[in-house]
Scaffold this motif. Sequence first.
Motif, PDB file in Angstrom:
ATOM      1  N   PHE A   1      -3.556   3.934  -1.872  1.00 59.17           N
ATOM      2  CA  PHE A   1      -3.823   2.838  -2.805  1.00 59.17           C
ATOM      3  C   PHE A   1      -3.305   1.553  -2.174  1.00 59.17           C
ATOM      4  CE2 PHE A   1      -1.927  -0.045  -5.908  1.00 59.17           C
ATOM      5  CZ  PHE A   1      -3.064  -0.408  -6.614  1.00 59.17           C
ATOM      6  N   SER A   2      -4.055   0.481  -2.279  1.00 58.48           N
ATOM      7  CA  SER A   2      -3.580  -0.787  -1.720  1.00 58.48           C
ATOM      8  C   SER A   2      -3.844  -1.937  -2.686  1.00 58.48           C
ATOM      9  CB  SER A   2      -4.254  -1.057  -0.378  1.00 58.48           C
ATOM     10  OG  SER A   2      -5.643  -1.187  -0.551  1.00 58.48           O
ATOM     11  N   ALA A   3      -2.951  -2.916  -2.652  1.00 57.58           N
ATOM     12  CA  ALA A   3      -3.103  -4.113  -3.485  1.00 57.58           C
ATOM     13  C   ALA A   3      -2.717  -5.322  -2.650  1.00 57.58           C
ATOM     14  CB  ALA A   3      -2.219  -4.021  -4.721  1.00 57.58           C
ATOM     15  N   LYS A   4      -3.507  -6.365  -2.764  1.00 58.69           N
ATOM     16  CA  LYS A   4      -3.222  -7.580  -2.004  1.00 58.69           C
ATOM     17  C   LYS A   4      -3.516  -8.791  -2.886  1.00 58.69           C
ATOM     18  CE  LYS A   4      -4.595  -9.902   2.295  1.00 58.69           C
ATOM     19  NZ  LYS A   4      -5.479  -9.831   3.464  1.00 58.69           N
TER      20      LYS A   4
ATOM     21  N   LEU B   1     -13.277  -0.577  -3.504  1.00 57.52           N
ATOM     22  CA  LEU B   1     -12.533  -1.826  -3.341  1.00 57.52           C
ATOM     23  C   LEU B   1     -13.070  -2.892  -4.271  1.00 57.52           C
ATOM     24  CD1 LEU B   1     -10.327  -3.022  -1.374  1.00 57.52           C
ATOM     25  CD2 LEU B   1     -12.222  -3.940  -0.064  1.00 57.52           C
ATOM     26  N   THR B   2     -12.135  -3.622  -4.889  1.00 58.33           N
ATOM     27  CA  THR B   2     -12.559  -4.771  -5.688  1.00 58.33           C
ATOM     28  C   THR B   2     -11.725  -5.984  -5.316  1.00 58.33           C
ATOM     29  OG1 THR B   2     -12.957  -5.587  -7.920  1.00 58.33           O
ATOM     30  CG2 THR B   2     -11.031  -4.186  -7.638  1.00 58.33           C
ATOM     31  N   ASP B   3     -12.325  -7.156  -5.374  1.00 60.13           N
ATOM     32  CA  ASP B   3     -11.626  -8.420  -5.118  1.00 60.13           C
ATOM     33  C   ASP B   3     -11.840  -9.319  -6.324  1.00 60.13           C
ATOM     34  OD1 ASP B   3     -10.619  -8.219  -2.398  1.00 60.13           O
ATOM     35  OD2 ASP B   3     -12.702  -8.195  -1.766  1.00 60.13           O
TER      36      ASP B   3
ATOM     37  N   SER C   1       0.846  -1.195   0.000  1.00 61.89           N
ATOM     38  CA  SER C   1       0.000   0.000   0.000  1.00 61.89           C
ATOM     39  C   SER C   1       0.880   1.243   0.000  1.00 61.89           C
ATOM     40  CB  SER C   1      -0.957   0.003   1.193  1.00 61.89           C
ATOM     41  OG  SER C   1      -0.250   0.225   2.376  1.00 61.89           O
TER      42      SER C   1
ATOM     43  N   LEU D   1      -7.156 -11.107  -6.142  1.00 60.15           N
ATOM     44  CA  LEU D   1      -6.400  -9.855  -6.212  1.00 60.15           C
ATOM     45  C   LEU D   1      -7.330  -8.751  -5.727  1.00 60.15           C
ATOM     46  CD1 LEU D   1      -3.896  -8.206  -7.062  1.00 60.15           C
ATOM     47  CD2 LEU D   1      -4.951  -7.964  -9.315  1.00 60.15           C
ATOM     48  N   SER D   2      -6.964  -8.149  -4.597  1.00 60.25           N
ATOM     49  CA  SER D   2      -7.775  -7.066  -4.033  1.00 60.25           C
ATOM     50  C   SER D   2      -7.098  -5.732  -4.332  1.00 60.25           C
ATOM     51  CB  SER D   2      -7.896  -7.215  -2.511  1.00 60.25           C
ATOM     52  OG  SER D   2      -8.384  -8.476  -2.184  1.00 60.25           O
ATOM     53  N   LEU D   3      -7.857  -4.828  -4.875  1.00 59.40           N
ATOM     54  CA  LEU D   3      -7.337  -3.491  -5.156  1.00 59.40           C
ATOM     55  C   LEU D   3      -8.225  -2.472  -4.445  1.00 59.40           C
ATOM     56  CD1 LEU D   3      -6.807  -3.904  -9.006  1.00 59.40           C
ATOM     57  CD2 LEU D   3      -5.045  -3.991  -7.240  1.00 59.40           C
TER      58      LEU D   3
END
Lengths: 398, 72
Positions: A164-167, A222-224, A154, A205-207
């Motif tokens: 901004f975050s990405a997982k 948020l999207t997953d 993030s 993938l979570s954004l």
Amino acid sequence: MKKIVITVAALMLFMNITKAQTDSTKYRKLKVDEVNFLTSYYHQNGNNSAVTGGIGSEKIDESGNSIDLQLSKFDKRNNKHIFGIELGVDVYSSASSDKIDPSTISSASSGDVRVSPSVNYLFENTKKNYTLGGGLSFSGEFDYTSIGGNILFSKSTQDKNTEFSAKASVFLDTWKVLLPVELRPNSPNLKYNQGDSAPRNSYNLSLGLAQVINQRLQMSLLTDIGYQKGLLGTAYQRVYFGDNGNNAYSEKLPDNRFKLPIGMRANYFLGDKFILRGFYRYYTDSWKLTAHTAELEIPYKITPFISIAPFYRYYRQSGIEYFKPYKEHMLADNESYYTSDFDLSKFTSNLFGVNFRVTSANGIFGIKQLNTLEMRYSYYDRSTKLTAHSISLALKFK
Amino acid sequence: MKKKLFFLVLVCSTLILPSCKTVKSFQKSRINDAEMSLSSRKIEKYESNFLLYREGASGGNGGRTGGGCGCN
């Protein structure tokens, strides 16, 4: 002149000492930040059990308990290292699972214990405002194990108003296949037989994008993006066909599923006492299930440290095309996939309840380390006549 | 479907971005309130789990996205 030199030298010496002291405060050894206890009781009842083909009791009682420990340290560059350890132990009993083999008084799966330990690590670069991290998790119960891993990144702007975050996460799950007793030991038409190991893998993938809009409002998007592969049906869930008497079949669903939810959250501080917490989600997947979720929670601050929050959640889903209730599937239709699991049917649901929260830096009920106490009760009512109660208690020690 | 999503993102961006103001750290007393948190909360963990299992949709809420069978 001599006095000035001495004064400047003394001042510089003082500043150096101060700086050294400041530097030494940046470096901090590993210490416990917080310990969280969470306990929960869940009870549901309904009359559309998938184990018995869409009829029969859906009664479940579950008690969930977890403890997590968060530790952190600052290194010499003032970067923060956060370590988390969590252990969950859930105990449940399920009336429908007992019908996998109704000839027994109580089958092994009628009640079970789920154990789920996990660890995670976060690295926070406080100067460049980014975070890197990862985690590992495990979950095990009688017929199911899950091994998970994730990495996350993030980055926030200098003013910390935008993040901004990405997982990316992976769950490698394994079923020990249990079939309805009448389909054992081997059924020629099934891909998996009794006792086989079957995979179910999930990739996500979570954004996320969070934005402070003004002094009272912040929002996030948020999207997953999710993809599942493997045995996605539940082998011991029965399907009865209308033109095939009382012969049971094992539920059959596609071996992959692509999911796309998009959620939006907005929190607004109204006046000095109220907060409006709003959430909306649109969901669609490759099984042609679409769903809308809308939620509103309104915490009211009785004092700055005590709040009570009623909440309401509305949910509507379209149902998948492979679903039909008890004996409404027909063998003559020659369907590739079939299920009578009402969790995948068309329905609406309402969830409402209340959340109570007390927080104090000086302790609660005379316990100095008890920083936050939170209780939450919710009642769930689904249009398929399934109802549920859930109550949770969370304690945070600092 | 893609058009709907694109439209949703476009509308959100149009509404949010022009109204953003630079909020300084000392002005964030309300934003930093624990009840204003945008991330998922611990107290909702088990409630989120049962919703994940009892409903076909999942994700998009900062909570759990996979793992476990949810078969009870």
